[in-house]
Design a protein around this motif. Structure first.
Motif, PDB file in Angstrom:
ATOM      1  N   VAL A   9       0.846  -1.197   0.000  1.00 21.92           N
ATOM      2  CA  VAL A   9       0.000   0.000   0.000  1.00 21.92           C
ATOM      3  C   VAL A   9       0.882   1.248   0.000  1.00 21.92           C
ATOM      4  CG1 VAL A   9      -1.663   1.356   1.350  1.00 21.92           C
ATOM      5  CG2 VAL A   9      -1.972  -1.120   1.104  1.00 21.92           C
ATOM      6  N   TYR A  10       1.921   1.212   0.797  1.00 20.92           N
ATOM      7  CA  TYR A  10       2.879   2.322   0.850  1.00 20.92           C
ATOM      8  C   TYR A  10       3.518   2.517  -0.519  1.00 20.92           C
ATOM      9  CZ  TYR A  10       6.754   5.072   2.909  1.00 20.92           C
ATOM     10  OH  TYR A  10       7.660   6.047   3.229  1.00 20.92           O
ATOM     11  N   ASP A  11       3.894   1.416  -1.152  1.00 24.15           N
ATOM     12  CA  ASP A  11       4.487   1.472  -2.482  1.00 24.15           C
ATOM     13  C   ASP A  11       3.513   2.096  -3.478  1.00 24.15           C
ATOM     14  OD1 ASP A  11       6.616   0.500  -4.488  1.00 24.15           O
ATOM     15  OD2 ASP A  11       4.794  -0.443  -5.247  1.00 24.15           O
ATOM     16  N   ALA A  12       2.247   1.700  -3.394  1.00 19.76           N
ATOM     17  CA  ALA A  12       1.237   2.252  -4.306  1.00 19.76           C
ATOM     18  C   ALA A  12       1.085   3.753  -4.102  1.00 19.76           C
ATOM     19  CB  ALA A  12      -0.101   1.548  -4.096  1.00 19.76           C
ATOM     20  N   ALA A  13       1.119   4.192  -2.844  1.00 21.23           N
ATOM     21  CA  ALA A  13       0.984   5.617  -2.549  1.00 21.23           C
ATOM     22  C   ALA A  13       2.148   6.426  -3.120  1.00 21.23           C
ATOM     23  CB  ALA A  13       0.885   5.836  -1.039  1.00 21.23           C
ATOM     24  N   LEU A  14       3.315   5.780  -3.228  1.00 27.27           N
ATOM     25  CA  LEU A  14       4.503   6.453  -3.764  1.00 27.27           C
ATOM     26  C   LEU A  14       4.649   6.232  -5.275  1.00 27.27           C
ATOM     27  CD1 LEU A  14       7.076   5.593  -0.929  1.00 27.27           C
ATOM     28  CD2 LEU A  14       5.947   7.785  -1.325  1.00 27.27           C
ATOM     29  N   GLU A  39      -0.395  11.601   0.252  1.00 27.85           N
ATOM     30  CA  GLU A  39       0.552  12.558   0.832  1.00 27.85           C
ATOM     31  C   GLU A  39       1.069  12.095   2.192  1.00 27.85           C
ATOM     32  OE1 GLU A  39      -0.219  16.831   0.313  1.00 27.85           O
ATOM     33  OE2 GLU A  39      -2.074  16.207  -0.680  1.00 27.85           O
ATOM     34  N   LEU A  40       0.333  11.202   2.867  1.00 32.13           N
ATOM     35  CA  LEU A  40       0.851  10.628   4.105  1.00 32.13           C
ATOM     36  C   LEU A  40       2.163   9.907   3.831  1.00 32.13           C
ATOM     37  CD1 LEU A  40      -2.391   9.066   5.661  1.00 32.13           C
ATOM     38  CD2 LEU A  40      -1.162  11.081   6.514  1.00 32.13           C
ATOM     39  N   ALA A  41       2.188   9.144   2.745  1.00 39.43           N
ATOM     40  CA  ALA A  41       3.393   8.380   2.402  1.00 39.43           C
ATOM     41  C   ALA A  41       4.537   9.292   1.997  1.00 39.43           C
ATOM     42  CB  ALA A  41       3.082   7.385   1.283  1.00 39.43           C
ATOM     43  N   TRP A  42       4.223  10.344   1.250  1.00 41.83           N
ATOM     44  CA  TRP A  42       5.277  11.260   0.807  1.00 41.83           C
ATOM     45  C   TRP A  42       5.870  12.039   1.978  1.00 41.83           C
ATOM     46  CZ3 TRP A  42       7.717  10.614  -3.505  1.00 41.83           C
ATOM     47  CH2 TRP A  42       7.067  10.001  -4.593  1.00 41.83           C
ATOM     48  N   ALA A  43       5.011  12.490   2.895  1.00 42.52           N
ATOM     49  CA  ALA A  43       5.511  13.199   4.077  1.00 42.52           C
ATOM     50  C   ALA A  43       6.392  12.277   4.912  1.00 42.52           C
ATOM     51  CB  ALA A  43       4.340  13.722   4.907  1.00 42.52           C
ATOM     52  N   ASN A  44       5.991  11.017   5.020  1.00 37.83           N
ATOM     53  CA  ASN A  44       6.738  10.012   5.768  1.00 37.83           C
ATOM     54  C   ASN A  44       8.107   9.777   5.133  1.00 37.83           C
ATOM     55  OD1 ASN A  44       6.345   7.625   7.851  1.00 37.83           O
ATOM     56  ND2 ASN A  44       7.212   6.685   6.026  1.00 37.83           N
ATOM     57  N   ARG A  45       8.134   9.619   3.805  1.00 38.56           N
ATOM     58  CA  ARG A  45       9.378   9.360   3.088  1.00 38.56           C
ATOM     59  C   ARG A  45      10.335  10.552   3.176  1.00 38.56           C
ATOM     60  NH1 ARG A  45      12.796   5.604   1.077  1.00 38.56           N
ATOM     61  NH2 ARG A  45      10.971   4.348   1.543  1.00 38.56           N
ATOM     62  N   ASP A  46       9.803  11.758   3.009  1.00 43.98           N
ATOM     63  CA  ASP A  46      10.650  12.954   3.087  1.00 43.98           C
ATOM     64  C   ASP A  46      11.240  13.119   4.483  1.00 43.98           C
ATOM     65  OD1 ASP A  46      10.026  13.421   0.448  1.00 43.98           O
ATOM     66  OD2 ASP A  46       8.546  14.975   0.860  1.00 43.98           O
ATOM     67  N   PHE A  47      10.447  12.808   5.499  1.00 48.89           N
ATOM     68  CA  PHE A  47      10.922  12.868   6.883  1.00 48.89           C
ATOM     69  C   PHE A  47      12.081  11.899   7.086  1.00 48.89           C
ATOM     70  CE2 PHE A  47      10.528  10.966  11.201  1.00 48.89           C
ATOM     71  CZ  PHE A  47      10.812  12.077  11.976  1.00 48.89           C
ATOM     72  N   SER A 173      22.518   6.926  21.518  1.00 46.99           N
ATOM     73  CA  SER A 173      21.717   6.423  20.400  1.00 46.99           C
ATOM     74  C   SER A 173      20.554   7.360  20.119  1.00 46.99           C
ATOM     75  CB  SER A 173      21.188   5.022  20.718  1.00 46.99           C
ATOM     76  OG  SER A 173      22.240   4.077  20.802  1.00 46.99           O
ATOM     77  N   TYR A 174      19.981   7.218  18.926  1.00 48.52           N
ATOM     78  CA  TYR A 174      18.841   8.035  18.516  1.00 48.52           C
ATOM     79  C   TYR A 174      17.685   7.137  18.070  1.00 48.52           C
ATOM     80  CZ  TYR A 174      21.790  12.221  18.421  1.00 48.52           C
ATOM     81  OH  TYR A 174      22.610  13.280  18.762  1.00 48.52           O
ATOM     82  N   VAL A 175      16.471   7.625  18.299  1.00 45.56           N
ATOM     83  CA  VAL A 175      15.257   6.933  17.869  1.00 45.56           C
ATOM     84  C   VAL A 175      14.413   7.910  17.064  1.00 45.56           C
ATOM     85  CG1 VAL A 175      13.109   5.844  18.623  1.00 45.56           C
ATOM     86  CG2 VAL A 175      15.242   5.348  19.837  1.00 45.56           C
ATOM     87  N   ALA A 176      14.006   7.489  15.871  1.00 41.19           N
ATOM     88  CA  ALA A 176      13.138   8.314  15.027  1.00 41.19           C
ATOM     89  C   ALA A 176      11.814   7.583  14.829  1.00 41.19           C
ATOM     90  CB  ALA A 176      13.795   8.581  13.683  1.00 41.19           C
ATOM     91  N   ILE A 177      10.722   8.318  15.006  1.00 41.70           N
ATOM     92  CA  ILE A 177       9.379   7.760  14.842  1.00 41.70           C
ATOM     93  C   ILE A 177       8.556   8.716  13.989  1.00 41.70           C
ATOM     94  CG2 ILE A 177       7.230   7.121  16.021  1.00 41.70           C
ATOM     95  CD1 ILE A 177       8.893   6.478  18.508  1.00 41.70           C
ATOM     96  N   ALA A 178       7.840   8.164  13.009  1.00 44.00           N
ATOM     97  CA  ALA A 178       6.804   8.904  12.293  1.00 44.00           C
ATOM     98  C   ALA A 178       5.517   8.106  12.438  1.00 44.00           C
ATOM     99  CB  ALA A 178       7.156   9.083  10.824  1.00 44.00           C
ATOM    100  N   LEU A 231       4.608  18.026  13.127  1.00 43.05           N
ATOM    101  CA  LEU A 231       4.217  17.475  11.839  1.00 43.05           C
ATOM    102  C   LEU A 231       5.482  17.072  11.079  1.00 43.05           C
ATOM    103  CD1 LEU A 231       1.472  19.995  10.629  1.00 43.05           C
ATOM    104  CD2 LEU A 231       1.181  17.883  11.948  1.00 43.05           C
ATOM    105  N   CYS A 232       5.422  15.957  10.361  1.00 44.65           N
ATOM    106  CA  CYS A 232       6.607  15.494   9.635  1.00 44.65           C
ATOM    107  C   CYS A 232       7.182  16.594   8.743  1.00 44.65           C
ATOM    108  CB  CYS A 232       6.262  14.264   8.790  1.00 44.65           C
ATOM    109  SG  CYS A 232       6.189  12.728   9.747  1.00 44.65           S
ATOM    110  N   ASP A 233       6.320  17.360   8.115  1.00 40.43           N
ATOM    111  CA  ASP A 233       6.783  18.422   7.219  1.00 40.43           C
ATOM    112  C   ASP A 233       7.446  19.571   7.963  1.00 40.43           C
ATOM    113  OD1 ASP A 233       6.029  17.756   4.379  1.00 40.43           O
ATOM    114  OD2 ASP A 233       4.100  17.449   5.338  1.00 40.43           O
ATOM    115  N   ASP A 234       7.216  19.668   9.278  1.00 38.81           N
ATOM    116  CA  ASP A 234       7.803  20.754  10.060  1.00 38.81           C
ATOM    117  C   ASP A 234       9.106  20.348  10.741  1.00 38.81           C
ATOM    118  OD1 ASP A 234       5.846  22.560   9.404  1.00 38.81           O
ATOM    119  OD2 ASP A 234       4.617  22.165  11.183  1.00 38.81           O
ATOM    120  N   TRP A 235       9.550  19.085  10.533  1.00 39.59           N
ATOM    121  CA  TRP A 235      10.803  18.648  11.147  1.00 39.59           C
ATOM    122  C   TRP A 235      11.945  19.012  10.209  1.00 39.59           C
ATOM    123  CZ3 TRP A 235      15.250  15.807  11.230  1.00 39.59           C
ATOM    124  CH2 TRP A 235      15.812  15.562  12.501  1.00 39.59           C
TER     125      TRP A 235
END
Length: 260
Positions: A9-14, A39-47, A173-178, A231-235
């Motif tokens: 589904v993620y692949d289809a969105a991209l 756009e959820l997938a694109w914001a996630n990928r850009d983040f 260490s670092y942890v990233a979550i979207a 928001l992912c776009d604001d990071w």
């Protein structure tokens, strides 16, 4: 009802090619309430890409554990970080057979990068994996990613899953979550809940839009990197924003935390 795949589904969105009709049907169902759902997938990928750049360029992290890697697309974790630091090591974890087959073919011959079949929501299964331990040195800082994954964990103890992971990481260490996000605002909360309803009742069967407090609890024990959970776009966006964010882009948030 046959089930769709999160990765497909993620692949289809991209706009990828590694998906089936049932995966595209998920997006069509959610699009009835949110035409811009992709756009959820694109914001996630850009983040993801911006986080990788920060961690390798600013934090100097050379070990990455990417949980729920998804289907290979352009600018995956290893491509971003190894462009800057060729010796960086990257371990992807996924349990989707399609993902594993594609990734193994693409990663064949790629140094210091591998993918392992395991359930990312069973931390001990991942952390005790012999290949993970062979690739990554847990006496040195590791970057751990749960980017676009935890909203597909249906139970309310996602924070406990993350606590197990965080406890295993060394200092530095670092942890990233979207995560799909319910902003709890009159103009966007209703959209988030409508999308959640469509995701959960689609062939995918998952897609929780959690609140700020719920997502923040997944960073327990970590010091948030500025600007915190946003928001992912604001990071740390790549440049000035010339147009307003779409309503859908107000419904996915991300952050990075550092273990003291």
């Amino acid at each position: 009802m046959a089930h769709a795949s999160v990765a497909r589904v993620y692949d289809a969105a991209l706009n990828g090619k590694d998906n089936f009709e049932i995966d595209r049907e998920v997006l069509r169902q959610v699009a009835t309430v949110a035409p811009g759902v992709a756009e959820l997938a694109w914001a996630n990928r850009d983040f993801l890409i911006r986080v990788c750049r920060f961690l390798v360029q600013q934090a100097g992290i050379d070990q990455y554990l990417d949980l729920g890697s998804g289907l290979p697309t352009a600018e995956n974790t290893h491509q971003v970080v190894q462009r800057v630091l060729p010796d960086a090591r990257v371990v992807y974890i996924d349990h989707d057979p399609t993902v594993l087959a594609h990734a193994r073919a693409i990663l064949d011959g790629v140094a210091r990068t591998t993918i392992i079949g395991a359930d990312i929501f069973r931390p001990f299964e991942v952390l005790k994996n012999s290949t993970v331990r062979a690739y990554l040195d847990f006496t040195e800082p590791v970057a751990l990613f749960q980017i676009g994954t935890l909203h597909h964990y249906p139970d309310d103890n996602a924070a406990e899953v993350m606590r197990t992971y965080v406890d295993s990481l060394p200092s530095g260490s670092y942890v990233a979550i979207a995560h799909f996000f319910d902003p709890e605002t009159p103009e966007h909360s209703e959209l988030a809940r409508k999308m959640e309803d469509r995701f959960v009742h689609s062939p995918l069967g998952s897609g929780r839009f959690r609140t700020r407090a719920e997502i923040q609890s997944m960073f327990r024990g970590l010091e948030m990197v500025e600007p915190g959970l946003v928001l992912c776009d604001d990071w740390w966006p790549d440049g000035p924003r010339l147009t307003p964010l779409s309503p859908v882009r107000h419904c996915i948030a991300g952050g990075v935390g550092r273990k003291p």
